[in-house]
Enzyme design. Structure first.
Site, PDB file in Angstrom:
ATOM      1  N   GLU A  40       0.876  -1.169   0.000  1.00 12.45           N
ATOM      2  CA  GLU A  40       0.000   0.000   0.000  1.00 12.45           C
ATOM      3  C   GLU A  40       0.912   1.217   0.000  1.00 12.45           C
ATOM      4  O   GLU A  40       1.601   1.475   0.978  1.00 12.45           O
ATOM      5  CB  GLU A  40      -0.886  -0.020   1.253  1.00 12.45           C
ATOM      6  CG  GLU A  40      -1.698   1.259   1.441  1.00 12.45           C
ATOM      7  CD  GLU A  40      -2.405   1.303   2.808  1.00 12.45           C
ATOM      8  OE1 GLU A  40      -2.712   0.237   3.371  1.00 12.45           O
ATOM      9  OE2 GLU A  40      -2.624   2.422   3.307  1.00 12.45           O
ATOM     10  N   ARG A  44       1.092  10.255   0.769  1.00 15.01           N
ATOM     11  CA  ARG A  44       1.565  11.209   1.780  1.00 15.01           C
ATOM     12  C   ARG A  44       2.790  11.942   1.289  1.00 15.01           C
ATOM     13  O   ARG A  44       3.309  12.808   1.983  1.00 15.01           O
ATOM     14  CB  ARG A  44       1.928  10.471   3.072  1.00 15.01           C
ATOM     15  CG  ARG A  44       0.724   9.901   3.734  1.00 15.01           C
ATOM     16  CD  ARG A  44       1.060   9.306   5.065  1.00 15.01           C
ATOM     17  NE  ARG A  44       0.054   8.337   5.379  1.00 15.01           N
ATOM     18  CZ  ARG A  44       0.110   7.508   6.401  1.00 15.01           C
ATOM     19  NH1 ARG A  44       1.137   7.547   7.208  1.00 15.01           N
ATOM     20  NH2 ARG A  44      -0.852   6.667   6.610  1.00 15.01           N
ATOM     21  N   THR A  67      -3.947   6.197   2.037  1.00 18.88           N
ATOM     22  CA  THR A  67      -4.192   7.588   2.443  1.00 18.88           C
ATOM     23  C   THR A  67      -4.938   8.351   1.345  1.00 18.88           C
ATOM     24  O   THR A  67      -4.657   9.518   1.082  1.00 18.88           O
ATOM     25  CB  THR A  67      -2.867   8.312   2.827  1.00 18.88           C
ATOM     26  OG1 THR A  67      -1.969   7.404   3.464  1.00 18.88           O
ATOM     27  CG2 THR A  67      -3.156   9.462   3.799  1.00 18.88           C
ATOM     28  N   LYS A 127     -10.867  -1.184   6.497  1.00 19.96           N
ATOM     29  CA  LYS A 127      -9.656  -0.946   7.273  1.00 19.96           C
ATOM     30  C   LYS A 127     -10.101  -0.510   8.673  1.00 19.96           C
ATOM     31  O   LYS A 127     -11.019   0.296   8.805  1.00 19.96           O
ATOM     32  CB  LYS A 127      -8.864   0.170   6.593  1.00 19.96           C
ATOM     33  CG  LYS A 127      -7.670   0.687   7.371  1.00 19.96           C
ATOM     34  CD  LYS A 127      -6.793   1.564   6.490  1.00 19.96           C
ATOM     35  CE  LYS A 127      -5.685   2.210   7.291  1.00 19.96           C
ATOM     36  NZ  LYS A 127      -4.563   2.627   6.458  1.00 19.96           N
TER      37      LYS A 127
HETATM   38  C1  3PG Z   1      -1.617   3.728   7.768  1.00 17.86           C
HETATM   39  O1  3PG Z   1      -1.789   4.696   7.063  1.00 17.86           O
HETATM   40  O2  3PG Z   1      -2.173   2.675   7.540  1.00 17.86           O
HETATM   41  C2  3PG Z   1      -0.770   3.853   8.982  1.00 17.86           C
HETATM   42  O3  3PG Z   1      -0.124   5.055   9.072  1.00 17.86           O
HETATM   43  C3  3PG Z   1       0.190   2.762   9.172  1.00 17.86           C
HETATM   44  O4  3PG Z   1       0.327   2.710  10.525  1.00 17.86           O
HETATM   45  P1  3PG Z   1       1.723   2.399  11.221  1.00 17.86           P
HETATM   46  O5  3PG Z   1       2.713   3.352  10.634  1.00 17.86           O
HETATM   47  O6  3PG Z   1       1.461   2.663  12.688  1.00 17.86           O
HETATM   48  O7  3PG Z   1       2.048   0.973  10.947  1.00 17.86           O
END
Ligand code: 3PG
Length: 207
Positions: A40, A44, A67, A127
């Site tokens: 994924e 960002r 995101t 999710k």
């Molecule tokens: C996401 O967007 O799914 C999270 O930021 C991932 O979370 P983590 O960095 O705490 O694993």
């Protein structure tokens, strides 16, 4: 294989933040070599779309976009080659655009109201984000009780150890996280480290 089937098979989704699109190919190779040919790539950073396109063209991994919060980003992600679209929360407009494109939408939901909104929109793979601060595996289990038709992909604050708590739940297809693809390692070009972290995580969840 559908995206939910792929998630259930691999049980882990590396959540990637790439600062340099040139990392796309070595990252795809590192994931495939580590035994986890799925990613994924989060919107960002400004290079997200290019990174998705390069990973998709390189082959060997199924690439999704993360995101994603607007329908316009869905268009960009699908154009780049994303096979699935992950959102931190639920947006009917984002889900609709994914359905128009025929790509799998994975919207975020942590409350019963959000789950119902997603079901109304025709989505039943969700999710659960941010998992760690939203009650963890116990909250996923409680939320699963009234929604037997829903599958979850908990993400956010999970690591190789806590992943097992979530994966023990029948409603959990896979867990997502960035622990196996640290942004700092990607930025430093430490792809062997990424391969090692991925392999360790794959082995841990197979136990
Ligand atoms: C996401 O967007 O799914 C999270 O930021 C991932 O979370 P983590 O960095 O705490 O694993």
């Amino acid at each position: 294989m559908t995206i939910p089937e792929l998630l259930r098979r691999h049980r882990l989704v590396p959540v990637v933040v790439l600062d340099d699109a040139a990392s796309a190919e070595p990252l795809a190779d590192a994931l495939a070599t580590g035994g986890l040919p799925i990613a994924e790539v989060t919107f960002r950073t400004p290079v997200a779309a290019e990174a998705i396109a390069r990973m998709a063209a390189h082959g060997g991994v199924t690439v999704g976009a993360g995101t994603v919060t607007t329908p316009e980003q869905v268009d960009v992600a699908v154009e780049a080659g994303a096979r699935f679209v992950v959102s931190p929360g639920f947006s009917a407009a984002v889900v609709r655009r994914c359905q128009e494109h025929g790509v799998t939408a994975l919207p975020g939901a942590v409350t019963a109201t959000e789950v119902i909104a997603a079901l109304d929109a025709g989505v039943s793979t969700l999710k659960f984000f941010p998992a760690g601060t939203s009650g963890g595996a116990a909250a996923v289990a409680a939320l699963s009780a009234p929604f037997g038709q829903v599958s979850f992909v908990p993400t956010g604050g999970i690591d190789a150890v806590t992943a097992a708590d979530y994966l023990a739940l029948p409603s959990v297809l896979a867990v997502g996280g960035s622990w196996m693809v640290p942004r700092s390692a990607l930025a430093a070009g430490e792809f062997e480290k990424v391969t090692r972290l991925v392999r360790e995580s794959v082995e841990a969840v197979a136990r």
